[in-house]
Design an enzyme around this catalytic site. Structure first.
Site, PDB file in Angstrom:
ATOM      1  N   ARG A 143       1.288   4.604  14.796  1.00 34.96           N
ATOM      2  CA  ARG A 143       2.292   3.563  14.583  1.00 34.96           C
ATOM      3  C   ARG A 143       3.643   4.162  14.242  1.00 34.96           C
ATOM      4  O   ARG A 143       3.736   5.156  13.514  1.00 34.96           O
ATOM      5  CB  ARG A 143       1.872   2.619  13.459  1.00 34.96           C
ATOM      6  CG  ARG A 143       2.723   1.348  13.432  1.00 34.96           C
ATOM      7  CD  ARG A 143       2.249   0.393  12.387  1.00 34.96           C
ATOM      8  NE  ARG A 143       3.145   0.411  11.243  1.00 34.96           N
ATOM      9  CZ  ARG A 143       3.090  -0.484  10.259  1.00 34.96           C
ATOM     10  NH1 ARG A 143       2.164  -1.415  10.268  1.00 34.96           N
ATOM     11  NH2 ARG A 143       3.933  -0.418   9.253  1.00 34.96           N
ATOM     12  N   HIS A 173       1.342 -10.621  11.982  1.00 36.51           N
ATOM     13  CA  HIS A 173       0.202 -10.137  12.751  1.00 36.51           C
ATOM     14  C   HIS A 173      -1.001  -9.962  11.839  1.00 36.51           C
ATOM     15  O   HIS A 173      -0.873  -9.850  10.625  1.00 36.51           O
ATOM     16  CB  HIS A 173       0.527  -8.836  13.493  1.00 36.51           C
ATOM     17  CG  HIS A 173       0.992  -7.729  12.610  1.00 36.51           C
ATOM     18  ND1 HIS A 173       2.267  -7.663  12.091  1.00 36.51           N
ATOM     19  CD2 HIS A 173       0.352  -6.619  12.135  1.00 36.51           C
ATOM     20  CE1 HIS A 173       2.405  -6.594  11.357  1.00 36.51           C
ATOM     21  NE2 HIS A 173       1.247  -5.931  11.346  1.00 36.51           N
ATOM     22  N   HIS A 213       0.276 -10.866   7.912  1.00 46.03           N
ATOM     23  CA  HIS A 213       1.426 -10.366   7.168  1.00 46.03           C
ATOM     24  C   HIS A 213       2.568  -9.999   8.108  1.00 46.03           C
ATOM     25  O   HIS A 213       2.390  -9.854   9.313  1.00 46.03           O
ATOM     26  CB  HIS A 213       1.050  -9.141   6.319  1.00 46.03           C
ATOM     27  CG  HIS A 213       0.661  -7.938   7.133  1.00 46.03           C
ATOM     28  ND1 HIS A 213      -0.546  -7.834   7.784  1.00 46.03           N
ATOM     29  CD2 HIS A 213       1.338  -6.788   7.404  1.00 46.03           C
ATOM     30  CE1 HIS A 213      -0.607  -6.682   8.420  1.00 46.03           C
ATOM     31  NE2 HIS A 213       0.527  -6.027   8.216  1.00 46.03           N
ATOM     32  N   ASP A 250       5.346  -6.870   8.267  1.00 41.09           N
ATOM     33  CA  ASP A 250       5.366  -5.513   7.713  1.00 41.09           C
ATOM     34  C   ASP A 250       6.395  -5.330   6.604  1.00 41.09           C
ATOM     35  O   ASP A 250       7.577  -5.656   6.774  1.00 41.09           O
ATOM     36  CB  ASP A 250       5.640  -4.495   8.824  1.00 41.09           C
ATOM     37  CG  ASP A 250       4.432  -4.283   9.729  1.00 41.09           C
ATOM     38  OD1 ASP A 250       3.306  -4.495   9.262  1.00 41.09           O
ATOM     39  OD2 ASP A 250       4.638  -3.907  10.895  1.00 41.09           O
TER      40      ASP A 250
END
Length: 266
Positions: A257, A242, A93, A95
Protein backbone atom coordinates in the site's frame (compact mmCIF):
# COMPACT_ATOMS: atom_id res chain seq x y z
CA UNK A 1 -8.19 2.77 -22.40
CA UNK A 2 -11.62 1.39 -21.57
CA UNK A 3 -13.80 2.16 -18.53
CA UNK A 4 -16.13 -0.46 -17.00
CA UNK A 5 -18.30 0.59 -14.06
CA UNK A 6 -18.74 -2.04 -11.36
CA UNK A 7 -21.77 -0.59 -9.55
CA UNK A 8 -24.30 2.19 -9.78
CA UNK A 9 -22.81 4.02 -6.79
CA UNK A 10 -19.07 4.18 -7.40
CA UNK A 11 -16.12 2.22 -8.74
CA UNK A 12 -14.79 1.55 -12.24
CA UNK A 13 -12.22 -0.77 -13.76
CA UNK A 14 -9.75 0.86 -16.14
CA UNK A 15 -8.86 -1.66 -18.84
CA UNK A 16 -6.11 -1.68 -21.44
CA UNK A 17 -3.50 0.18 -19.38
CA UNK A 18 -0.04 -1.03 -18.34
CA UNK A 19 1.00 1.17 -15.42
CA UNK A 20 4.67 0.28 -15.90
CA UNK A 21 4.66 2.06 -19.26
CA UNK A 22 3.37 5.35 -20.65
CA UNK A 23 -0.23 6.25 -19.88
CA UNK A 24 -2.40 9.36 -19.74
CA UNK A 25 -2.25 10.80 -16.22
CA UNK A 26 -5.01 13.27 -17.11
CA UNK A 27 -7.44 10.56 -18.25
CA UNK A 28 -6.82 8.36 -15.21
CA UNK A 29 -7.22 11.36 -12.91
CA UNK A 30 -10.55 12.26 -14.49
CA UNK A 31 -11.90 8.72 -14.10
CA UNK A 32 -10.57 8.60 -10.54
CA UNK A 33 -12.38 11.80 -9.56
CA UNK A 34 -15.60 10.78 -11.27
CA UNK A 35 -15.84 7.20 -9.95
CA UNK A 36 -14.10 7.72 -6.57
CA UNK A 37 -12.28 4.38 -6.74
CA UNK A 38 -10.61 2.85 -9.79
CA UNK A 39 -9.25 -0.65 -10.32
CA UNK A 40 -6.60 -2.10 -12.60
CA UNK A 41 -5.93 -5.78 -13.35
CA UNK A 42 -2.76 -7.75 -14.15
CA UNK A 43 -0.28 -5.06 -13.13
CA UNK A 44 3.17 -6.65 -12.83
CA UNK A 45 4.76 -3.81 -10.85
CA UNK A 46 7.85 -4.11 -8.68
CA UNK A 47 8.06 -1.65 -5.73
CA UNK A 48 9.97 0.93 -7.78
CA UNK A 49 7.35 0.85 -10.57
CA UNK A 50 4.55 1.02 -8.01
CA UNK A 51 6.18 4.09 -6.49
CA UNK A 52 6.64 5.67 -9.91
CA UNK A 53 2.91 5.34 -10.63
CA UNK A 54 2.05 6.77 -7.21
CA UNK A 55 4.29 9.79 -7.76
CA UNK A 56 2.45 10.57 -10.99
CA UNK A 57 -0.85 10.60 -9.11
CA UNK A 58 0.22 12.51 -5.98
CA UNK A 59 2.82 12.78 -3.22
CA UNK A 60 3.55 9.47 -1.41
CA UNK A 61 3.89 9.80 2.36
CA UNK A 62 4.86 7.50 5.20
CA UNK A 63 2.06 5.80 7.13
CA UNK A 64 1.94 5.69 10.95
CA UNK A 65 1.87 2.43 12.94
CA UNK A 66 3.10 0.06 10.24
CA UNK A 67 6.60 -1.04 9.18
CA UNK A 68 7.80 -0.12 5.69
CA UNK A 69 9.27 -2.54 3.17
CA UNK A 70 13.03 -2.44 2.71
CA UNK A 71 14.22 0.42 0.55
CA UNK A 72 10.79 2.02 0.15
CA UNK A 73 9.71 4.00 3.23
CA UNK A 74 6.38 5.03 1.67
CA UNK A 75 5.33 1.44 0.84
CA UNK A 76 3.84 -0.67 3.64
CA UNK A 77 2.93 -4.34 3.66
CA UNK A 78 -0.67 -5.07 4.59
CA UNK A 79 -0.96 -8.73 5.40
CA UNK A 80 -2.95 -11.34 7.26
CA UNK A 81 -1.18 -14.64 7.92
CA UNK A 82 -2.66 -18.11 8.11
CA UNK A 83 -2.83 -18.18 11.93
CA UNK A 84 -4.26 -14.67 12.38
CA UNK A 85 -7.93 -13.96 13.04
CA UNK A 86 -8.01 -10.16 12.70
CA UNK A 87 -7.19 -8.32 9.50
CA UNK A 88 -5.67 -4.86 9.04
CA UNK A 89 -8.25 -2.06 9.19
CA UNK A 90 -11.03 -4.65 9.38
CA UNK A 91 -13.97 -2.27 9.71
CA UNK A 92 -15.59 0.47 7.64
CA UNK A 93 -13.30 3.51 7.77
CA UNK A 94 -11.65 6.40 5.96
CA UNK A 95 -7.87 6.22 6.19
CA UNK A 96 -6.23 8.06 9.11
CA UNK A 97 -9.01 10.58 9.76
CA UNK A 98 -7.18 11.18 13.05
CA UNK A 99 -4.40 13.12 11.24
CA UNK A 100 -4.58 16.92 10.83
CA UNK A 101 -4.11 16.39 7.09
CA UNK A 102 -5.62 13.01 6.14
CA UNK A 103 -4.47 11.49 2.85
CA UNK A 104 -5.95 12.47 -0.48
CA UNK A 105 -5.98 8.87 -1.59
CA UNK A 106 -4.56 5.40 -1.09
CA UNK A 107 -3.34 2.65 -3.42
CA UNK A 108 -3.36 -1.07 -2.74
CA UNK A 109 -1.60 -3.67 -4.91
CA UNK A 110 -2.31 -7.38 -4.44
CA UNK A 111 0.79 -9.59 -4.03
CA UNK A 112 -0.80 -12.76 -2.57
CA UNK A 113 -4.52 -13.48 -2.38
CA UNK A 114 -6.50 -16.25 -0.65
CA UNK A 115 -8.26 -18.93 -2.73
CA UNK A 116 -11.58 -17.33 -1.81
CA UNK A 117 -12.82 -14.25 0.05
CA UNK A 118 -10.78 -11.20 0.96
CA UNK A 119 -12.86 -8.77 -1.12
CA UNK A 120 -12.95 -5.06 -0.27
CA UNK A 121 -16.11 -2.94 -0.11
CA UNK A 122 -16.15 0.79 -0.84
CA UNK A 123 -18.88 3.32 0.00
CA UNK A 124 -19.54 6.72 -1.57
CA UNK A 125 -19.81 9.46 1.02
CA UNK A 126 -21.08 11.85 -1.65
CA UNK A 127 -24.19 9.69 -2.01
CA UNK A 128 -24.47 9.19 1.75
CA UNK A 129 -24.60 12.96 2.26
CA UNK A 130 -26.88 13.66 -0.69
CA UNK A 131 -29.44 11.08 0.53
CA UNK A 132 -29.94 12.90 3.86
CA UNK A 133 -32.93 15.17 4.47
CA UNK A 134 -32.50 18.92 4.27
CA UNK A 135 -33.09 19.13 8.01
CA UNK A 136 -30.32 16.65 8.79
CA UNK A 137 -27.96 18.43 6.40
CA UNK A 138 -28.54 21.70 8.26
CA UNK A 139 -27.67 20.01 11.58
CA UNK A 140 -24.52 18.34 10.24
CA UNK A 141 -23.15 21.31 8.32
CA UNK A 142 -22.23 23.06 11.57
CA UNK A 143 -20.73 20.08 13.41
CA UNK A 144 -17.08 19.16 13.91
CA UNK A 145 -16.00 15.57 14.64
CA UNK A 146 -13.21 14.46 16.97
CA UNK A 147 -11.24 11.55 15.47
CA UNK A 148 -8.73 9.45 17.40
CA UNK A 149 -6.28 6.69 16.52
CA UNK A 150 -7.00 5.19 19.96
CA UNK A 151 -10.40 4.05 18.72
CA UNK A 152 -8.64 1.52 16.48
CA UNK A 153 -8.19 -0.66 19.56
CA UNK A 154 -11.92 -0.61 20.26
CA UNK A 155 -12.75 -1.51 16.66
CA UNK A 156 -10.18 -4.33 16.68
CA UNK A 157 -8.16 -3.26 13.66
CA UNK A 158 -4.58 -4.52 13.38
CA UNK A 159 -3.08 -1.04 13.64
CA UNK A 160 -2.73 -0.82 17.42
CA UNK A 161 -1.24 -4.31 17.59
CA UNK A 162 1.97 -2.99 16.04
CA UNK A 163 3.51 -2.09 19.39
CA UNK A 164 6.60 -0.24 18.17
CA UNK A 165 4.34 2.52 16.83
CA UNK A 166 2.39 3.39 19.96
CA UNK A 167 1.93 7.15 19.51
CA UNK A 168 -1.70 8.29 19.50
CA UNK A 169 -3.14 10.90 17.17
CA UNK A 170 -6.26 13.06 17.43
CA UNK A 171 -7.73 15.56 14.98
CA UNK A 172 -10.92 17.57 14.55
CA UNK A 173 -12.58 17.76 11.14
CA UNK A 174 -15.92 18.99 9.78
CA UNK A 175 -18.60 16.30 9.70
CA UNK A 176 -19.36 17.40 6.13
CA UNK A 177 -16.33 18.20 3.97
CA UNK A 178 -16.13 19.65 0.47
CA UNK A 179 -13.86 18.01 -2.08
CA UNK A 180 -11.35 20.68 -3.20
CA UNK A 181 -11.39 19.53 -6.84
CA UNK A 182 -14.99 18.45 -7.50
CA UNK A 183 -16.76 20.84 -5.12
CA UNK A 184 -19.08 18.05 -3.96
CA UNK A 185 -19.97 17.57 -0.29
CA UNK A 186 -19.32 14.28 1.50
CA UNK A 187 -19.93 12.87 4.97
CA UNK A 188 -16.65 12.68 6.88
CA UNK A 189 -17.16 10.58 10.00
CA UNK A 190 -16.37 6.89 10.30
CA UNK A 191 -16.88 4.15 12.85
CA UNK A 192 -13.18 3.28 12.91
CA UNK A 193 -11.94 6.65 14.17
CA UNK A 194 -14.72 9.14 15.03
CA UNK A 195 -15.24 9.40 18.80
CA UNK A 196 -17.64 12.31 19.35
CA UNK A 197 -18.65 15.78 18.21
CA UNK A 198 -16.67 18.80 19.39
CA UNK A 199 -18.33 20.38 22.42
CA UNK A 200 -20.25 17.19 23.24
CA UNK A 201 -19.56 14.11 25.32
CA UNK A 202 -19.28 10.65 23.78
CA UNK A 203 -22.66 9.74 25.30
CA UNK A 204 -24.34 12.80 23.84
CA UNK A 205 -22.75 12.19 20.42
CA UNK A 206 -23.47 8.47 20.22
CA UNK A 207 -27.10 8.43 18.95
CA UNK A 208 -26.41 10.67 15.95
CA UNK A 209 -23.07 9.03 15.20
CA UNK A 210 -24.61 5.56 15.29
CA UNK A 211 -27.28 6.70 12.81
CA UNK A 212 -24.61 8.12 10.49
CA UNK A 213 -22.39 5.02 10.75
CA UNK A 214 -25.29 2.82 9.64
CA UNK A 215 -26.54 5.24 7.01
CA UNK A 216 -23.23 5.91 5.24
CA UNK A 217 -22.61 2.27 4.28
CA UNK A 218 -26.07 1.34 2.97
CA UNK A 219 -25.77 -1.19 0.12
CA UNK A 220 -26.97 1.32 -2.48
CA UNK A 221 -23.94 3.53 -1.72
CA UNK A 222 -21.39 0.73 -2.16
CA UNK A 223 -19.39 -1.43 -4.55
CA UNK A 224 -17.38 -4.61 -3.93
CA UNK A 225 -14.07 -5.61 -5.51
CA UNK A 226 -12.64 -9.12 -5.87
CA UNK A 227 -8.85 -9.22 -5.80
CA UNK A 228 -6.49 -11.22 -7.99
CA UNK A 229 -2.69 -11.14 -7.95
CA UNK A 230 -1.70 -7.94 -9.75
CA UNK A 231 -4.96 -6.11 -9.01
CA UNK A 232 -4.52 -2.48 -7.99
CA UNK A 233 -7.11 -0.22 -6.34
CA UNK A 234 -6.77 3.55 -6.08
CA UNK A 235 -9.43 5.35 -4.02
CA UNK A 236 -10.30 8.93 -3.10
CA UNK A 237 -9.97 9.04 0.67
CA UNK A 238 -11.77 12.39 0.83
CA UNK A 239 -15.15 10.99 -0.17
CA UNK A 240 -15.12 7.21 0.30
CA UNK A 241 -14.88 4.61 3.02
CA UNK A 242 -13.69 1.05 2.63
CA UNK A 243 -14.02 -2.25 4.46
CA UNK A 244 -11.73 -5.26 3.90
CA UNK A 245 -13.87 -8.36 4.45
CA UNK A 246 -12.32 -10.83 6.87
CA UNK A 247 -13.68 -14.13 5.49
CA UNK A 248 -10.57 -16.16 4.62
CA UNK A 249 -9.25 -17.56 7.91
CA UNK A 250 -6.40 -20.03 7.45
CA UNK A 251 -5.10 -18.35 4.29
CA UNK A 252 -2.55 -15.62 3.51
CA UNK A 253 -3.37 -12.25 2.00
CA UNK A 254 -0.46 -9.89 1.27
CA UNK A 255 -0.83 -6.41 -0.25
CA UNK A 256 1.45 -3.41 -0.77
CA UNK A 257 0.00 0.00 0.00
CA UNK A 258 0.99 3.59 -0.76
CA UNK A 259 -0.68 6.61 0.85
CA UNK A 260 -0.84 9.97 -0.94
CA UNK A 261 -0.64 13.31 0.88
CA UNK A 262 -3.82 15.32 1.36
CA UNK A 263 -4.84 18.56 3.04
CA UNK A 264 -6.91 19.75 5.98
CA UNK A 265 -10.61 18.97 5.35
CA UNK A 266 -12.86 21.99 4.84
Amino acid sequence: MQIRRISGALGAEILGVDLSKNFSEKEIREVFLEHQVVFFRDQKLDPAQFMAFARRMGKPIEYPFVKRIDGFPEVIEVKKLEHERHNFGGIWHSDTAYLDEPPMGSMLLAREVPPYGGDTEFASQYLAYEALSDGMKRILDGLVAVNSSAKADVTRTREDRVKEYSKQYEAEHPVVRTHPETGRKALYVNTGHTVRFRGMTEQESAPLLQFLFRHQVKPEFTCRFHWEVGSLAFWVNRCTQHNPINDYHGHRRVMHRITLAGDRPR
